[in-house]
Design a protein around this motif. Structure first.
Motif, PDB file in Angstrom:
ATOM      1  N   MET A  99      32.236  14.887  18.159  1.00  0.00           N
ATOM      2  CA  MET A  99      32.275  16.310  17.793  1.00  0.00           C
ATOM      3  C   MET A  99      31.389  17.179  18.688  1.00  0.00           C
ATOM      4  O   MET A  99      31.046  18.297  18.321  1.00  0.00           O
ATOM      5  N   VAL A 100      31.001  16.647  19.857  1.00  0.00           N
ATOM      6  CA  VAL A 100      30.299  17.434  20.874  1.00  0.00           C
ATOM      7  C   VAL A 100      30.958  17.137  22.216  1.00  0.00           C
ATOM      8  O   VAL A 100      31.214  15.979  22.537  1.00  0.00           O
ATOM      9  N   THR A 101      31.275  18.170  22.969  1.00  0.00           N
ATOM     10  CA  THR A 101      31.945  17.966  24.257  1.00  0.00           C
ATOM     11  C   THR A 101      31.199  18.607  25.423  1.00  0.00           C
ATOM     12  O   THR A 101      31.619  18.467  26.557  1.00  0.00           O
ATOM     13  N   ALA A 102      30.072  19.286  25.121  1.00  0.00           N
ATOM     14  CA  ALA A 102      29.297  19.911  26.199  1.00  0.00           C
ATOM     15  C   ALA A 102      27.832  19.993  25.794  1.00  0.00           C
ATOM     16  O   ALA A 102      27.511  20.122  24.610  1.00  0.00           O
ATOM     17  N   LEU A 103      26.964  19.906  26.774  1.00  0.00           N
ATOM     18  CA  LEU A 103      25.529  20.137  26.598  1.00  0.00           C
ATOM     19  C   LEU A 103      25.185  21.369  27.413  1.00  0.00           C
ATOM     20  O   LEU A 103      25.403  21.396  28.626  1.00  0.00           O
ATOM     21  N   TYR A 104      24.683  22.392  26.746  1.00  0.00           N
ATOM     22  CA  TYR A 104      24.344  23.649  27.424  1.00  0.00           C
ATOM     23  C   TYR A 104      22.854  23.824  27.658  1.00  0.00           C
ATOM     24  O   TYR A 104      22.457  24.448  28.628  1.00  0.00           O
ATOM     25  N   VAL A 153      18.170  21.828  21.256  1.00  0.00           N
ATOM     26  CA  VAL A 153      19.338  21.468  22.046  1.00  0.00           C
ATOM     27  C   VAL A 153      20.489  22.388  21.641  1.00  0.00           C
ATOM     28  O   VAL A 153      20.566  22.817  20.492  1.00  0.00           O
ATOM     29  N   VAL A 154      21.351  22.700  22.609  1.00  0.00           N
ATOM     30  CA  VAL A 154      22.553  23.490  22.338  1.00  0.00           C
ATOM     31  C   VAL A 154      23.743  22.718  22.888  1.00  0.00           C
ATOM     32  O   VAL A 154      23.780  22.372  24.069  1.00  0.00           O
ATOM     33  N   SER A 155      24.696  22.430  21.991  1.00  0.00           N
ATOM     34  CA  SER A 155      25.904  21.708  22.376  1.00  0.00           C
ATOM     35  C   SER A 155      27.107  22.633  22.278  1.00  0.00           C
ATOM     36  O   SER A 155      27.012  23.741  21.751  1.00  0.00           O
ATOM     37  N   GLY A 156      28.232  22.135  22.752  1.00  0.00           N
ATOM     38  CA  GLY A 156      29.485  22.869  22.626  1.00  0.00           C
ATOM     39  C   GLY A 156      30.600  21.945  22.188  1.00  0.00           C
ATOM     40  O   GLY A 156      30.529  20.730  22.360  1.00  0.00           O
ATOM     41  N   LEU A 157      31.630  22.546  21.593  1.00  0.00           N
ATOM     42  CA  LEU A 157      32.813  21.811  21.182  1.00  0.00           C
ATOM     43  C   LEU A 157      34.000  22.756  21.249  1.00  0.00           C
ATOM     44  O   LEU A 157      33.946  23.862  20.711  1.00  0.00           O
ATOM     45  N   THR A 158      35.051  22.323  21.935  1.00  0.00           N
ATOM     46  CA  THR A 158      36.309  23.053  21.916  1.00  0.00           C
ATOM     47  C   THR A 158      37.177  22.398  20.854  1.00  0.00           C
ATOM     48  O   THR A 158      37.379  21.184  20.869  1.00  0.00           O
ATOM     49  N   ILE A 159      37.667  23.208  19.912  1.00  0.00           N
ATOM     50  CA  ILE A 159      38.432  22.689  18.789  1.00  0.00           C
ATOM     51  C   ILE A 159      39.852  22.362  19.261  1.00  0.00           C
ATOM     52  O   ILE A 159      40.561  23.226  19.763  1.00  0.00           O
ATOM     53  N   GLU A 160      40.241  21.090  19.098  1.00  0.00           N
ATOM     54  CA  GLU A 160      41.569  20.635  19.500  1.00  0.00           C
ATOM     55  C   GLU A 160      42.355  20.199  18.264  1.00  0.00           C
ATOM     56  O   GLU A 160      41.778  19.694  17.291  1.00  0.00           O
ATOM     57  N   GLU A 161      43.655  20.365  18.324  1.00  0.00           N
ATOM     58  CA  GLU A 161      44.537  19.984  17.217  1.00  0.00           C
ATOM     59  C   GLU A 161      44.385  18.498  16.864  1.00  0.00           C
ATOM     60  O   GLU A 161      44.464  18.118  15.701  1.00  0.00           O
ATOM     61  N   ARG A 162      44.126  17.657  17.856  1.00  0.00           N
ATOM     62  CA  ARG A 162      44.021  16.216  17.618  1.00  0.00           C
ATOM     63  C   ARG A 162      42.687  15.801  16.994  1.00  0.00           C
ATOM     64  O   ARG A 162      42.505  14.640  16.633  1.00  0.00           O
ATOM     65  N   ASN A 163      41.761  16.731  16.830  1.00  0.00           N
ATOM     66  CA  ASN A 163      40.480  16.435  16.203  1.00  0.00           C
ATOM     67  C   ASN A 163      40.742  15.927  14.778  1.00  0.00           C
ATOM     68  O   ASN A 163      41.472  16.553  14.020  1.00  0.00           O
ATOM     69  N   VAL A 164      40.132  14.797  14.422  1.00  0.00           N
ATOM     70  CA  VAL A 164      40.397  14.178  13.127  1.00  0.00           C
ATOM     71  C   VAL A 164      39.932  15.031  11.945  1.00  0.00           C
ATOM     72  O   VAL A 164      40.361  14.799  10.815  1.00  0.00           O
ATOM     73  N   LEU A 165      39.090  16.014  12.175  1.00  0.00           N
ATOM     74  CA  LEU A 165      38.599  16.874  11.100  1.00  0.00           C
ATOM     75  C   LEU A 165      39.223  18.271  11.134  1.00  0.00           C
ATOM     76  O   LEU A 165      38.712  19.195  10.521  1.00  0.00           O
ATOM     77  N   VAL A 166      40.343  18.402  11.848  1.00  0.00           N
ATOM     78  CA  VAL A 166      41.122  19.643  11.842  1.00  0.00           C
ATOM     79  C   VAL A 166      42.239  19.503  10.820  1.00  0.00           C
ATOM     80  O   VAL A 166      42.923  18.475  10.767  1.00  0.00           O
ATOM     81  N   ASN A 167      42.396  20.534  10.011  1.00  0.00           N
ATOM     82  CA  ASN A 167      43.477  20.578   9.037  1.00  0.00           C
ATOM     83  C   ASN A 167      44.030  22.006   9.010  1.00  0.00           C
ATOM     84  O   ASN A 167      43.244  22.962   8.972  1.00  0.00           O
ATOM     85  N   ASN A 168      45.350  22.135   9.063  1.00  0.00           N
ATOM     86  CA  ASN A 168      45.996  23.454   9.065  1.00  0.00           C
ATOM     87  C   ASN A 168      45.452  24.369  10.159  1.00  0.00           C
ATOM     88  O   ASN A 168      45.256  25.563   9.950  1.00  0.00           O
ATOM     89  N   GLY A 169      45.154  23.774  11.322  1.00  0.00           N
ATOM     90  CA  GLY A 169      44.722  24.559  12.473  1.00  0.00           C
ATOM     91  C   GLY A 169      43.271  24.981  12.465  1.00  0.00           C
ATOM     92  O   GLY A 169      42.847  25.743  13.336  1.00  0.00           O
ATOM     93  N   LEU A 170      42.482  24.486  11.493  1.00  0.00           N
ATOM     94  CA  LEU A 170      41.069  24.873  11.392  1.00  0.00           C
ATOM     95  C   LEU A 170      40.179  23.635  11.332  1.00  0.00           C
ATOM     96  O   LEU A 170      40.512  22.648  10.660  1.00  0.00           O
ATOM     97  N   LEU A 171      39.031  23.693  12.013  1.00  0.00           N
ATOM     98  CA  LEU A 171      38.022  22.645  11.869  1.00  0.00           C
ATOM     99  C   LEU A 171      37.420  22.808  10.480  1.00  0.00           C
ATOM    100  O   LEU A 171      36.921  23.879  10.129  1.00  0.00           O
ATOM    101  N   GLN A 172      37.487  21.763   9.693  1.00  0.00           N
ATOM    102  CA  GLN A 172      37.057  21.835   8.300  1.00  0.00           C
ATOM    103  C   GLN A 172      35.532  21.791   8.162  1.00  0.00           C
ATOM    104  O   GLN A 172      34.803  21.525   9.127  1.00  0.00           O
ATOM    105  N   GLU A 173      35.063  22.041   6.949  1.00  0.00           N
ATOM    106  CA  GLU A 173      33.626  22.081   6.666  1.00  0.00           C
ATOM    107  C   GLU A 173      32.934  20.801   7.127  1.00  0.00           C
ATOM    108  O   GLU A 173      31.861  20.847   7.732  1.00  0.00           O
TER     109      GLU A 173
END
Length: 147
Positions: free
Chosen positions: A22-27, A34-54
């Protein structure tokens, strides 16, 4: 923001593996932050109905804390430690990010007591609005001596 490290280069600092990364970049990486980044992708296992869930937002904050611990261990010449969420307090979820959005997550270590890190974490959207925040208490498993 330009990443310092990104993609699979981060795997040496965190214990998680695909498809649960759930982290794809270190800024940014500083003494207690620390500051990380994440681009939300449809294939992410915690995405449902197009949204990253809680749970995805909380896991992103926890993995950002793990990234901090892994970077700190690497500086000391050690392997990335395994950590476990010991507690979560003051969770506030304002908005769920959509597929295609990029988020960045800031974790500040406010205290370290024995094997527990206490961290303030917050997730921000592309417009720098806070999407979520919490306090994490993370148990860091000590590296066992070989022999």
């Amino acid at each position: 923001m330009n990443p310092i490290k990104q993609g699979d280069d981060l795997l040496q600092y965190i214990p998680q593996r695909h498809p649960f990364v759930m982290v794809t970049a270190l800024y940014q990486h500083e003494d207690k932050e620390v500051v990380s980044g994440l681009t939300i992708e449809e294939r992410n296992v915690l995405v449902n109905n197009g949204l990253l869930q809680e749970g995805g937002l909380i896991e992103n904050m926890a993995q950002t804390a793990a990234l901090y611990a892994g970077l700190k261990a690497a500086e000391a010449g050690k392997n990335a430690p395994v950590g476990f969420i010991a507690g979560i307090k003051h969770v506030l979820i304002e908005e769920l990010p959509a597929v295609g959005q990029s988020i960045h997550t800031k974790v500040a270590i406010v205290d370290e007591v024995m094997d527990i890190q206490i961290a303030q974490a917050a997730v921000y959207g592309e417009d720098d609005r806070m999407l979520a925040k919490c306090e994490l208490r993370i148990f860091i498993k000590k590296e066992e001596n070989a022999g």
